[in-house]
Design a protein around this motif. Structure first.
Motif, short mmCIF file in Angstrom:
data_model
loop_
_atom_site.label_atom_id
_atom_site.label_comp_id
_atom_site.label_asym_id
_atom_site.label_seq_id
_atom_site.Cartn_x
_atom_site.Cartn_y
_atom_site.Cartn_z
N GLN A 263 35.96 -29.15 32.91
CA GLN A 263 35.90 -29.42 31.91
C GLN A 263 37.28 -30.50 31.38
OE1 GLN A 263 35.76 -27.01 28.58
NE2 GLN A 263 35.78 -28.66 27.29
N GLN A 264 37.06 -31.94 30.97
CA GLN A 264 37.73 -33.36 30.61
C GLN A 264 38.76 -32.60 29.03
OE1 GLN A 264 36.28 -37.12 29.53
NE2 GLN A 264 36.38 -37.34 31.71
N PRO A 265 39.34 -32.46 29.91
CA PRO A 265 40.42 -32.65 28.52
C PRO A 265 40.28 -34.00 27.44
CG PRO A 265 42.19 -32.35 30.33
CD PRO A 265 40.39 -32.97 30.71
N ALA A 266 40.62 -33.61 26.04
CA ALA A 266 39.99 -35.23 25.54
C ALA A 266 42.00 -35.35 25.31
CB ALA A 266 40.16 -34.04 23.55
N PHE A 267 41.70 -36.73 26.58
CA PHE A 267 42.35 -37.41 26.51
C PHE A 267 43.03 -38.50 25.15
CE2 PHE A 267 42.32 -36.09 30.39
CZ PHE A 267 43.32 -35.52 31.24
N LEU A 268 41.74 -38.81 24.35
CA LEU A 268 41.67 -40.11 24.12
C LEU A 268 41.36 -39.77 22.96
CD1 LEU A 268 40.41 -43.25 25.94
CD2 LEU A 268 42.48 -42.63 25.31
N THR A 269 41.30 -40.45 21.26
CA THR A 269 41.73 -39.79 19.88
C THR A 269 39.97 -40.16 20.15
OG1 THR A 269 42.17 -42.43 19.42
CG2 THR A 269 43.41 -40.08 19.00
N SER A 270 38.72 -39.79 19.52
CA SER A 270 37.38 -39.51 19.07
C SER A 270 37.30 -40.52 18.66
CB SER A 270 37.16 -38.11 17.88
OG SER A 270 37.43 -38.89 16.60
N ASN A 271 37.70 -41.57 18.45
CA ASN A 271 36.85 -42.87 18.07
C ASN A 271 37.84 -43.69 18.76
OD1 ASN A 271 39.97 -43.44 16.90
ND2 ASN A 271 39.48 -44.37 15.13
N ASN A 272 38.13 -44.03 19.96
CA ASN A 272 38.82 -44.88 21.54
C ASN A 272 37.69 -44.68 22.23
OD1 ASN A 272 40.69 -46.01 21.92
ND2 ASN A 272 42.09 -45.61 22.37
N SER A 273 36.98 -43.77 22.15
CA SER A 273 36.11 -43.66 23.18
C SER A 273 34.96 -42.45 23.56
CB SER A 273 37.22 -43.31 24.67
OG SER A 273 35.74 -42.53 25.86
N LEU A 274 34.02 -43.76 23.96
CA LEU A 274 32.51 -42.09 23.22
C LEU A 274 32.52 -41.81 25.32
CD1 LEU A 274 30.18 -44.22 21.59
CD2 LEU A 274 31.73 -42.31 21.10
N PRO B 73 43.76 -47.04 18.05
CA PRO B 73 43.61 -45.49 18.00
C PRO B 73 45.01 -45.06 17.98
CG PRO B 73 42.21 -46.25 18.73
CD PRO B 73 42.92 -47.44 18.97
N GLU B 74 45.43 -43.69 17.80
CA GLU B 74 46.46 -42.92 18.00
C GLU B 74 46.52 -42.77 19.35
OE1 GLU B 74 49.52 -40.58 15.05
OE2 GLU B 74 47.40 -39.62 15.39
N ALA B 75 48.26 -43.11 19.60
CA ALA B 75 47.74 -42.40 21.39
C ALA B 75 48.06 -40.78 21.42
CB ALA B 75 49.16 -42.92 22.29
N THR B 76 47.71 -39.78 22.21
CA THR B 76 47.97 -38.28 23.01
C THR B 76 49.07 -38.84 23.64
OG1 THR B 76 46.14 -38.84 24.05
CG2 THR B 76 45.73 -38.58 21.93
N ILE B 77 50.06 -37.24 23.63
CA ILE B 77 50.91 -37.34 24.50
C ILE B 77 50.52 -36.40 25.34
CG2 ILE B 77 53.17 -37.35 24.86
CD1 ILE B 77 52.72 -39.35 22.77
N TRP B 78 51.21 -36.55 26.90
CA TRP B 78 50.39 -35.71 27.87
C TRP B 78 51.79 -35.34 28.27
CZ3 TRP B 78 45.92 -32.97 27.37
CH2 TRP B 78 44.82 -33.63 26.04
#
Length: 229
Positions: free
Chosen positions: A112-123, A66-71
């Motif tokens: 509220q927890q931010p969407a750190f991971l892409t949707s198909n990387n973590s439920l 899955p694509e990384a997210t940048i923070w």
């Protein structure tokens, strides 16, 4: 004035980061705004003042990537607030305008927890909207107990410690972290404090041991259990 204010924030962050390694922690996943039940799912910890490419465990133990997210998280001038900025996935150095900015006014609260991971990387939990306990810690990150931890480091000599840790992701034991196209993935900590990765398809599951030490490729990664913490 904006330039002066930005310079002051940069100096404050550099001072805190150099004097004490500080981590922003989103501990555990909760379904309620009170964060009062037992944590489930995923938690996150990230070092302040660093541009971070966030990737979950699926990226390192599965052919799926899955694509990384940048923070980047920066501490406020009062030392009790911070700003979290998300950048486009192509902006590896966090030099462009952020695509999302969230300001937090205090620590030791349920957020509220931010969407750190892409949707198909973590439920993250049973709902799309989930919460975490927000804390600030010094010299070491904070995670929920009995979790599988994946941590990334700034290192060129295969030495991984909290001083050079960039971020860590915790998965509560038993958490389903992938569930798409008939394939599910979950992780557990066994009785010997060993992390185990389960890959299941058509009611058939294959397990593998996933503990990874820093001296193993890619040499800046550790996967382990914190059951004894």
């Amino acid at each position: 004035m904006k330039l002066l204010f930005g310079l002051i924030l940069l100096i404050v962050n550099c001072y805190f980061i150099n004097a004490n390694k500080l981590f922003v922690n989103f501990i555990g996943t909760y379904n309620s705004e009170s964060c009062s039940e037992s944590p489930i799912g995923t938690g996150f910890s990230m070092a302040l003042g660093q541009c971070i490419q966030m990737q979950g465990i699926v990226s390192f133990v599965s052919s799926s990537s899955p694509e990384a997210t940048i923070w980047m998280a920066t501490l406020g001038g009062d030392g009790n607030s911070f700003t979290l900025k998300q950048y486009h996935s192509s902006d590896k150095l966090c030099t462009e305008e952020p695509i999302n900015t969230v300001k937090y006014n205090k620590f030791d609260t349920c957020v509220q927890q931010p969407a750190f991971l892409t949707s198909n990387n973590s439920l993250l939990a049973t709902n799309n909207l989930v919460y975490s306990k927000l804390t600030l810690s010094q010299n070491a990150p904070s995670y929920s107990p009995n979790s599988v931890i994946i941590a990334r480091y700034n290192t060129s000599d295969s030495v991984c410690n909290y001083n050079n840790q960039k971020y860590g992701i915790s998965y509560s034991t038993g958490s389903v972290i992938y569930n798409e196209n008939g394939i599910s993935v979950y992780v557990v900590c066994d009785q010997s404090n060993q992390s185990i990765f389960f890959h299941c398809q058509s009611d058939q599951c294959v397990q593998s041991f996933t503990d990874t030490k820093c001296e193993m490729p890619p040499n800046d990664l550790q996967i382990y259990c914190n059951s004894n913490f």
